[in-house]
Enzyme design. Structure first.
Site, short mmCIF file in Angstrom:
data_model
loop_
_atom_site.label_atom_id
_atom_site.label_comp_id
_atom_site.label_asym_id
_atom_site.label_seq_id
_atom_site.Cartn_x
_atom_site.Cartn_y
_atom_site.Cartn_z
N LYS A 35 0.84 -1.21 0.00
CA LYS A 35 0.00 0.00 0.00
C LYS A 35 0.87 1.26 0.00
CE LYS A 35 -4.15 -1.95 2.04
NZ LYS A 35 -4.92 -2.20 3.24
N ARG A 156 -19.04 6.73 3.39
CA ARG A 156 -19.55 5.48 2.81
C ARG A 156 -18.58 5.06 1.73
NH1 ARG A 156 -24.36 8.20 0.06
NH2 ARG A 156 -22.69 9.73 -0.04
N GLU A 157 -18.27 3.78 1.65
CA GLU A 157 -17.43 3.32 0.56
C GLU A 157 -18.20 3.55 -0.75
OE1 GLU A 157 -15.83 -0.61 1.22
OE2 GLU A 157 -15.35 -0.10 3.29
N ASN A 233 -24.42 4.02 13.07
CA ASN A 233 -24.37 2.82 12.22
C ASN A 233 -25.48 1.84 12.58
OD1 ASN A 233 -22.34 3.62 10.56
ND2 ASN A 233 -20.86 2.08 11.19
N LEU A 275 -33.88 2.77 2.63
CA LEU A 275 -35.10 1.97 2.56
C LEU A 275 -35.07 1.08 1.32
CD1 LEU A 275 -37.88 4.53 3.65
CD2 LEU A 275 -36.92 2.64 4.98
N CYS A 285 -18.40 -3.07 8.17
CA CYS A 285 -18.74 -2.14 9.26
C CYS A 285 -20.02 -2.47 10.02
CB CYS A 285 -18.80 -0.72 8.71
SG CYS A 285 -17.15 -0.18 8.23
N LYS A 288 -19.90 -5.65 12.29
CA LYS A 288 -18.99 -5.57 13.45
C LYS A 288 -19.44 -4.48 14.41
CE LYS A 288 -15.27 -2.45 11.94
NZ LYS A 288 -15.56 -1.36 12.89
N ARG A 352 -15.27 -7.88 2.18
CA ARG A 352 -15.21 -8.42 3.55
C ARG A 352 -16.63 -8.61 4.09
NH1 ARG A 352 -11.27 -3.95 6.18
NH2 ARG A 352 -12.55 -2.61 4.88
P1 NAD Z 1 -8.70 -1.31 6.43
O1 NAD Z 1 -8.53 -2.70 6.91
O2 NAD Z 1 -9.08 -1.09 5.02
O3 NAD Z 1 -7.34 -0.50 6.67
C1 NAD Z 1 -6.59 -0.57 7.84
C2 NAD Z 1 -5.12 -0.38 7.47
O4 NAD Z 1 -4.36 -0.24 8.67
C3 NAD Z 1 -4.50 -1.55 6.71
O5 NAD Z 1 -3.95 -1.07 5.51
C4 NAD Z 1 -3.43 -2.10 7.66
O6 NAD Z 1 -2.30 -2.60 7.00
C5 NAD Z 1 -3.09 -0.86 8.49
N1 NAD Z 1 -2.51 -1.13 9.81
C6 NAD Z 1 -2.89 -2.05 10.72
N2 NAD Z 1 -2.13 -1.94 11.83
C7 NAD Z 1 -1.26 -0.94 11.62
C8 NAD Z 1 -0.25 -0.31 12.41
N3 NAD Z 1 0.02 -0.72 13.66
N4 NAD Z 1 0.44 0.71 11.87
C9 NAD Z 1 0.20 1.13 10.62
N5 NAD Z 1 -0.76 0.61 9.83
C10 NAD Z 1 -1.49 -0.41 10.33
O7 NAD Z 1 -9.73 -0.63 7.42
P2 NAD Z 1 -10.82 0.50 7.07
O8 NAD Z 1 -11.96 -0.10 6.35
O9 NAD Z 1 -10.12 1.68 6.50
O10 NAD Z 1 -11.36 0.85 8.54
C11 NAD Z 1 -10.53 1.49 9.47
C12 NAD Z 1 -11.38 1.94 10.65
O11 NAD Z 1 -12.30 2.94 10.22
C13 NAD Z 1 -12.25 0.83 11.26
O12 NAD Z 1 -12.35 1.06 12.65
C14 NAD Z 1 -13.60 1.04 10.62
O13 NAD Z 1 -14.66 0.58 11.40
C15 NAD Z 1 -13.65 2.55 10.50
N6 NAD Z 1 -14.51 3.04 9.41
C16 NAD Z 1 -14.49 2.41 8.20
C17 NAD Z 1 -15.28 2.90 7.16
C18 NAD Z 1 -15.31 2.21 5.83
O14 NAD Z 1 -16.16 2.57 5.02
N7 NAD Z 1 -14.45 1.25 5.55
C19 NAD Z 1 -16.04 4.06 7.36
C20 NAD Z 1 -16.02 4.69 8.61
C21 NAD Z 1 -15.23 4.17 9.63
C1 UGA Z 2 -21.74 2.58 6.39
C2 UGA Z 2 -22.36 3.92 6.77
O1 UGA Z 2 -23.34 4.28 5.79
C3 UGA Z 2 -21.28 5.01 6.84
O2 UGA Z 2 -21.85 6.24 7.27
C4 UGA Z 2 -20.21 4.55 7.84
O3 UGA Z 2 -19.16 5.49 7.88
C5 UGA Z 2 -19.66 3.21 7.42
O4 UGA Z 2 -20.74 2.25 7.33
C6 UGA Z 2 -18.69 2.66 8.42
O5 UGA Z 2 -18.76 2.96 9.59
O6 UGA Z 2 -17.85 1.90 7.98
P1 UGA Z 2 -20.82 1.51 4.17
O7 UGA Z 2 -20.54 0.32 5.04
O8 UGA Z 2 -19.80 1.97 3.20
O9 UGA Z 2 -21.18 2.74 5.10
O10 UGA Z 2 -22.12 1.14 3.32
P2 UGA Z 2 -23.65 1.54 3.32
O11 UGA Z 2 -23.94 2.31 2.10
O12 UGA Z 2 -24.09 2.11 4.60
O13 UGA Z 2 -24.29 0.10 3.17
C7 UGA Z 2 -24.14 -0.89 4.18
C8 UGA Z 2 -24.88 -2.13 3.81
O14 UGA Z 2 -26.30 -1.90 3.84
C9 UGA Z 2 -24.59 -2.63 2.39
O15 UGA Z 2 -24.61 -4.02 2.39
C10 UGA Z 2 -25.75 -2.07 1.59
O16 UGA Z 2 -26.01 -2.78 0.41
C11 UGA Z 2 -26.88 -2.22 2.58
N1 UGA Z 2 -28.00 -1.30 2.32
C12 UGA Z 2 -27.80 0.03 2.35
C13 UGA Z 2 -29.25 -1.82 2.07
O17 UGA Z 2 -29.45 -3.04 2.04
N2 UGA Z 2 -30.28 -0.96 1.85
C14 UGA Z 2 -30.12 0.39 1.89
O18 UGA Z 2 -31.11 1.12 1.69
C15 UGA Z 2 -28.85 0.90 2.15
#
Ligand code: NAD
Ligand code: UGA
Length: 457
Positions: A35, A156-157, A233, A275, A285, A288, A352
Site C-alpha cells: 500500500k 460510505r465506501e 451505524n 429503505l 462495518c 462488526k 469483507r
Molecule cells: P482497512 O482494513 O481497510 O485498513 C486498515 C489499514 O491499517 C491496513 O492497511 C493495515 O495494514 C493498516 N494497519 C494495521 N495496523 C497498523 C499499524 N500498527 N500501523 C500502521 N498501519 C497499520 O480498514 P478500514 O476499512 O479503513 O477501517 C478502518 C477503521 O475505520 C475501522 O475502525 C472502521 O470501522 C472505521 N470506518 C471504516 C469505514 C469504511 O467505510 N471502511 C467508514 C467509517 C469508519
Molecule cells: C456505512 C455507513 O453508511 C457510513 O456512514 C459509515 O461510515 C460506514 O458504514 C462505516 O462505519 O464503515 P458503508 O458500510 O460503506 O457505510 O455502506 P452503506 O452504504 O451504509 O451500506 C451498508 C450495507 O447496507 C450494504 O450491504 C448495503 O447494500 C446495505 N444497504 C444500504 C441496504 O441493504 N439498503 C439500503 O437502503 C442501504
C-alpha cells in the site's frame, strides 16, 4: 499543518488524500509495504472512485507514504485509521489501535503539542485507553503535552470522496481546548468549502448539487463522540432491517415494497434513504459495529433489544432468499446457480463480510455448483475465501451459462445493461432472483425470464 494518517485502508487513504488536497503536508503510515508503494507511485491502494486521481495529483508533493513512524515527531495531528475487526465474542479487536498507539508514543515530540485522533471506530473509552498507552511509552503527560481525541468517520465506501469533502457533520470529541482549536483550523476548509484547487475538485466524483451543502461542525466530549458513531451505524442497520421485514410481509400480502418504501420516504421525518431492500446489510462495518454495540450494552446491563432484533432479522433475510430459490428450483442439490455481486454494495472492491459469503456458503452446503462474478470484488473475495469451491467467471453472461438460477446480490449498474437475450438462451432454466429490485423487471419478463424481486407480491 503536518498531518499523519496511520493505516491506508478505506478510511486512511481517503482521509490522507483529502487533507493533502486541502493543503496539508500529509504522511500515510502503513505496515503494508504494498500500500505504501502504491501511494508513493501515485496510485490508490484500494478501489474507490476518484481516489486514484487525487493521489496521483498529490503524491510526491503534499502526500507521501512510509512504513516507519519517524514523521510522528513533526506531526501536528496524527489520525489513527487502522482496522477494528470483530473478536469471536462480537467486541472490537483493539490490537491494531493499541499497536499504533505504542508506536506513536515511541516517536512523540516532547517539544510539540500533538493531537492524536481516533478516527477508527472504537468502543467508548478508547480515547482514554490510547492516552494511557501513549503516556506509558512516551513518558509525556496527556492533555498537557499531547491530547487524544475522538473524531469518528462517517464516509460510505463508493462515495468516500464526496463524503470527505462534503460531510453532513464533523464530530469532534474532546474537552481539551488546545486540541479543539487545532481541529477547528484543520477542518476549516471542509466546513467553509475553501478548496484552493477548484480545478481538481471539478474532476472528482462529487454530485453537482453540492453548492448548497451545509456541514455542521459539532463538538462534544470523547465518550459521546465514540458512541455517536456506533449509534449512527446501528440506527441505519435497524432502518434497513425494518424495510426488509416490511418486504417479507409485503410479499405475503401481495403489495409492492418499492412503492411502500417510496410512500414512507416521502415523509421528511422518515426520509427516503436506507429503505432499499436487499438480501440483508453486510460489509466490514455494520456487522462488526452492531456486534460491538450490542456486546457493550449487554455488559452494562442495558441491552439494546432493537439492535439485537435488527441483527437477527438480517440473518433471517439470508434464509428468506435461500428459501425463495429453494421453492423455485425444488431441489438445490446438483443445481447450478450464478451469483452476480460479491461485494457488500456497488462501487467498491471491498468483499469483507458480505451477504454473498453467507449465501454462497449456504448454497454449497445444499450441493449447489456456484458460479460467481463481480466487476471489482473478485480478487478480494477469492483471497478471503480461497477454500470455497466456486467458479469465478470472466463476465456476468458467463456466470449464467447453464445455470438453473441467477441471483443478483449487488446492484452494480453494469448488470442492468447485460446481454439479457443471450443470457436467456444460455441458462438451463431462466429464473432470476433480484434481491435489490434493481433489474428491468418488465423487460426481463417480456423476454421470457421467470423474474422475482423481493417484497413484491
Ligand atoms: P482497512 O482494513 O481497510 O485498513 C486498515 C489499514 O491499517 C491496513 O492497511 C493495515 O495494514 C493498516 N494497519 C494495521 N495496523 C497498523 C499499524 N500498527 N500501523 C500502521 N498501519 C497499520 O480498514 P478500514 O476499512 O479503513 O477501517 C478502518 C477503521 O475505520 C475501522 O475502525 C472502521 O470501522 C472505521 N470506518 C471504516 C469505514 C469504511 O467505510 N471502511 C467508514 C467509517 C469508519
Ligand atoms: C456505512 C455507513 O453508511 C457510513 O456512514 C459509515 O461510515 C460506514 O458504514 C462505516 O462505519 O464503515 P458503508 O458500510 O460503506 O457505510 O455502506 P452503506 O452504504 O451504509 O451500506 C451498508 C450495507 O447496507 C450494504 O450491504 C448495503 O447494500 C446495505 N444497504 C444500504 C441496504 O441493504 N439498503 C439500503 O437502503 C442501504
Amino acid at each position: 499543518m503536518n498531518v499523519i494518517c496511520i493505516g491506508s485502508g478505506y478510511v486512511g487513504s481517503v482521509t490522507a488524500a483529502a487533507f493533502s488536497a486541502a493543503g496539508n503536508h500529509t504522511t500515510v503510515i502503513d505496515v503494508d509495504r504494498h500500500k505504501v508503494d502504491c501511494i508513493n507511485g501515485g496510485r490508490s491502494p484500494i478501489y474507490e472512485p476518484g481516489l486514484d486521481l487525487l493521489i496521483q495529483d498529490k503524491a510526491g508533493t503534499l502526500l507521501k507514504a512510509t512504513d516507519t513512524y519517524h514523521d510522528v515527531h513533526t506531526a501536528d495531528v496524527v489520525f489513527i485509521c487502522v482496522g477494528t475487526p470483530s473478536l469471536a465474542d462480537g467486541t472490537a479487536d483493539l490490537s491494531y489501535v493499541k499497536a499504533a498507539a505504542r508506536s506513536i508514543g515511541e516517536h512523540l515530540n516532547a517539544e510539540r503539542f500533538t493531537v492524536i485522533v481516533n478516527k477508527s471506530t472504537v468502543p467508548v473509552g478508547t480515547s482514554a485507553l490510547v492516552a494511557r498507552i501513549i503516556e506509558e511509552t512516551s513518558g509525556l503527560k496527556a492533555e498537557e503535552q499531547f491530547a487524544v481525541i475522538s473524531n469518528p468517520e462517517f464516509l460510505r465506501e463508493g462515495f468516500a470522496i464526496e463524503d470527505l469533502f462534503y460531510p453532513d457533520r464533523i464530530v469532534i470529541g474532546t474537552t481539551n481546548l488546545r486540541a479543539r482549536e487545532t481541529m477547528k483550523v484543520l477542518y476549516r476548509p471542509f466546513v467553509e468549502k475553501l478548496y484552493h484547487d477548484e480545478e481538481m475538485m471539478r474532476r472528482l466524483p462529487i454530485s453537482a448539487n453540492k453548492n448548497e451543502h451545509k456541514t455542521v461542525y459539532f463538538e462534544t466530549d470523547a465518550k459521546s463522540a465514540e458512541l455517536i458513531k456506533y449509534a449512527s451505524n446501528a440506527f441505519l442497520a435497524v432502518k434497513i432491517s425494518y424495510i426488509n421485514e416490511i418486504a417479507r410481509l409485503s410479499e405475503a400480502l401481495g403489495s409492492n415494497v418499492t412503492d411502500i418504501a417510496r410512500g414512507m420516504g416521502l415523509d421528511s421525518r422518515i426520509g427516503e434513504k436506507f429503505l432499499q431492500v436487499s438480501s440483508g446489510w453486510s460489509g466490514s462495518c455494520f456487522p462488526k459495529d452492531t456486534g460491538e454495540l450490542l456486546a457493550t450494552s449487554q455488559k452494562y446491563g442495558k441491552e439494546l433489544t432493537i439492535v439485537k432484533a435488527a441483527v437477527e432479522s438480517n440473518q433471517q433475510m439470508n434464509q428468506f432468499c435461500i428459501n425463495k430459490i429453494q421453492n423455485k428450483l425444488k431441489s438445490l442439490n446438483g443445481s447450478t446457480i450464478g451469483i452476480l455481486g460479491l461485494t457488500f454494495k456497488p462501487d467498491t472492491d471491498d468483499a469483507r463480510q458480505t451477504q454473498a459469503m453467507t449465501i454462497i456458503k449456504n448454497l454449497l452446503q445444499f450441493g449447489v455448483r456456484v458460479r460467481v462474478h463481480d466487476p471489482k470484488g473478485m480478487y478480494m473475495f477469492q483471497r478471503l475465501h480461497s477454500e470455497l469451491p466456486i467458479d469465478y467467471c470472466n463476465d456476468a453472461e458467463d456466470t449464467a451459462d447453464r445455470a438453473n438460477a441467477l441471483v443478483l446480490l449487488t446492484h452494480w449498474k453494469e448488470y442492468r445493461q447485460l446481454d439479457w437475450n443471450r443470457i436467456y438462451h444460455t441458462m438451463k432454466s431462466p429464473y432470476i432472483l433480484d434481491t435489490r429490485n434493481f433489474l428491468p423487471a418488465t423487460a426481463l419478463r417480456e423476454m421470457g425470464f421467470d423474474y422475482e424481486g423481493i417484497g413484491i407480491g
